[in-house]
Design a protein around this motif. Structure first.
Motif: not given
Ligand SMILES: Cc1ncc(COP(=O)(O)O)c(C=O)c1O
Ligand SMILES: [Zn+2]
Lengths: 412, 80
Positions: A398-412
């Motif tokens: 889900l992390h990659e999906f958010k970052e790469k597809v939706i373009g949301i920066k997700v905090k580690k």
């Protein structure tokens, strides 16, 4: 009684009996069906057509066939109000006539082949043939298979077989002729003369080409018995374009519509545009070309009906334009993205040329404009390779999906 | 005997050459011209050629070798 009076030479007017012949013996002009419109007027009506079969055969009174037996579900394709594409082009009444979903082989050729082979059966032919590598061969092979006719398809020998899988599946005899396209044609007409086969685009061509009129009939009926103001259609041999014009004229002649026929806008690929050039240069004869375009389905360098198409362009106050390979691909994408219709290169050419004319301002924004989409994109997918967005590759997280597809920066 | 209808297109530099009369002299074929249009920069004509198959074939090859475009009047192959 008979709706068809004779075959008539388009050049010198000499008349011939209704037989499988296509060239005037005297002047070599092409033969065309001569109807008795007074008779037809007595038998056609909007009601009769509306209650007819849900296929092009509802217009049988305006076709040179008495007993339809082949291609019984051809035609009757959707006419779509293209709101989104229309908005982009500044056209409030743009329609797409979608022959990419014709039956059974997904191009407008199913219309002409239905008429050609029904007539061929009436003449007593048991063998159907054509010279084609694409849409025409697909349709002849499929319709011959379904109607129990023998089928021969002639192609140049240097063609890769995967180009003709869409025909081979129907199990015709495919004859790969050593030589160029002219050699294939020359042999085909010799075979047609000697073997007495129904070559759809040779000896039964006068009947075959009449099938394209149904593209006009259906549009008029679908618009509520009305002719559009303008249409855009592709040109290969020029047959389809001239017959759409003839179709609208006939509807008026027999009293089914009262409008004048539309302005006819023709589309060619810049890599094969002999009709466009003749039109623009004011010639009534064609200088043949060697085609070099991705729009293979409309790449005819020596178009039989070219001079007649030029005439229709002028007579209808229409015009012609060309599209580059790049523009053709953009046209395919534009139609797909706006209207959800996947057409092949011929349709891409039509859309590209429609766009060019819209930008030039040849259409009034409220005019009814119909673009004819004549073939299906699933047949020639390879032309789009490298021209479409790539899939976005991600890990199943889900992390990659958010970052790469939706373009949301997700905090580690 | 075979007979075939052909369209010949002459390039500019060949219009003045008597290619058809050479065809008739060199091959055992008969030619019957039905339509023609010859201007300064292009010439085309439509004709019927009658003769034995191999003579017709050789006549066509000869005309092609002279730079004339020879296409059958009937039939057009549809690509894709
Ligand atoms: C998809 C498609 N559109 C248009 C055409 C043009 O047809 P015409 O030869 O009647 O001009 C063809 C002909 O092969 C075709 O395959
Ligand atoms: Zn004639």
């Amino acid at each position: 009684m008979a709706k068809v009076k004779a075959l008539k030479c388009k050049e010198c007017g000499k008349e011939y009996p209704v037989e499988p012949i296509h060239v005037c013996e005297y002047c070599f002009g092409p033969l065309e069906i001569e109807y008795d419109y007074d008779e037809i007027k007595k038998i056609v009506s909007r009601e009769k057509i509306e209650n007819g079969p849900k296929s092009l055969w509802r217009y049988v009174d305006l076709l040179p066939v008495d007993n339809p037996s082949v291609g019984l579900s051809a035609g009757f394709t959707p006419l779509i109000k293209a709101e989104k594409l229309g908005r982009k082009l500044g056209l409030n009444n743009l329609y797409i006539k979608d022959d990419s979903v014709n039956h059974p082989t997904l191009s407008f050729k199913d219309r002409v082949v239905a008429v050609a082979l029904s007539k061929a059966k009436e003449f007593g032919f048991d063998t159907a043939a054509c010279a084609s590598t694409g849409n025409l061969a697909n349709s002849v092979a499929a319709n011959a298979a379904a109607s129990g006719m023998n089928c021969y398809v002639f192609i140049p020998a240097n063609l890769e077989t995967n180009k003709i899988i869409g025909s081979l599946v129907f199990n015709p005899t495919v004859v790969a002729v050593e030589g160029n396209y002219d050699d294939v044609n020359r042999l085909s007409s010799e075979v047609a003369n000697e073997f007495g086969w129904a070559f759809v685009n040779i000896n039964v061509r006068p009947f075959y080409s009449e099938g394209s009129k149904t593209l006009a009939f259906e549009v008029a009926e679908q618009l509520g018995w009305k002719a559009p103001d303008a249409v855009v259609a592709p040109l290969a041999s020029g047959s389809l374009y001239t017959k759409i014009w003839k179709g609208f004229n006939e509807l008026k002649t027999v009293g089914l519509i009262s409008d004048n026929s539309p302005r006819m806008y023709g589309a060619q690929a810049s890599g094969c545009s002999p009709i466009y050039k003749a039109f623009k240069e004011g010639r009534d004869w064609i200088v043949p070309e060697k085609p070099d375009t991705i729009a293979k389905s409309i790449a005819i360098g020596n178009p039989a009906d070219g001079p007649y198409a030029v005439k229709v362009g002028k007579e209808s106050s229409g015009d012609m334009e060309i599209a580059t390979d790049q523009e053709i691909i953009e046209g395919m994408k534009l139609l797909a993205e706006t209207e959800g219709i996947f057409t092949e290169t011929a349709g891409g050419t039509t859309i590209a040329v429609l766009k060019r004319f819209a930008e030039k301002g040849v259409f009034d924004p409220d005019e009814i404009v119909v673009a004819y989409i004549t073939g299906n994109g699933y047949k020639t997918m390879e032309v789009l390779e490298g021209h479409l967005n790539k899939p976005i590759h991600i890990k199943p997280s889900l992390h990659e999906f958010k970052e790469k597809v939706i373009g949301i920066k997700v905090k580690k | 005997m075979e007979s075939i209808k052909l369209k010949l297109i002459y390039p500019e530099d060949k219009i003045k050459e008597p290619i058809l009369s050479r065809v008739c002299k060199n091959f055992d074929v008969e030619i019957n011209i039905r339509k023609a249009n010859v201007t300064e920069n292009i010439g085309w004509l439509e004709l019927e050629m009658t003769g034995d198959e191999d003579q017709i074939e050789q006549a066509i090859k000869f005309m092609e070798s002279q730079g004339i475009e020879v296409s059958p009047l009937e039939g057009q192959i549809f690509l894709e």
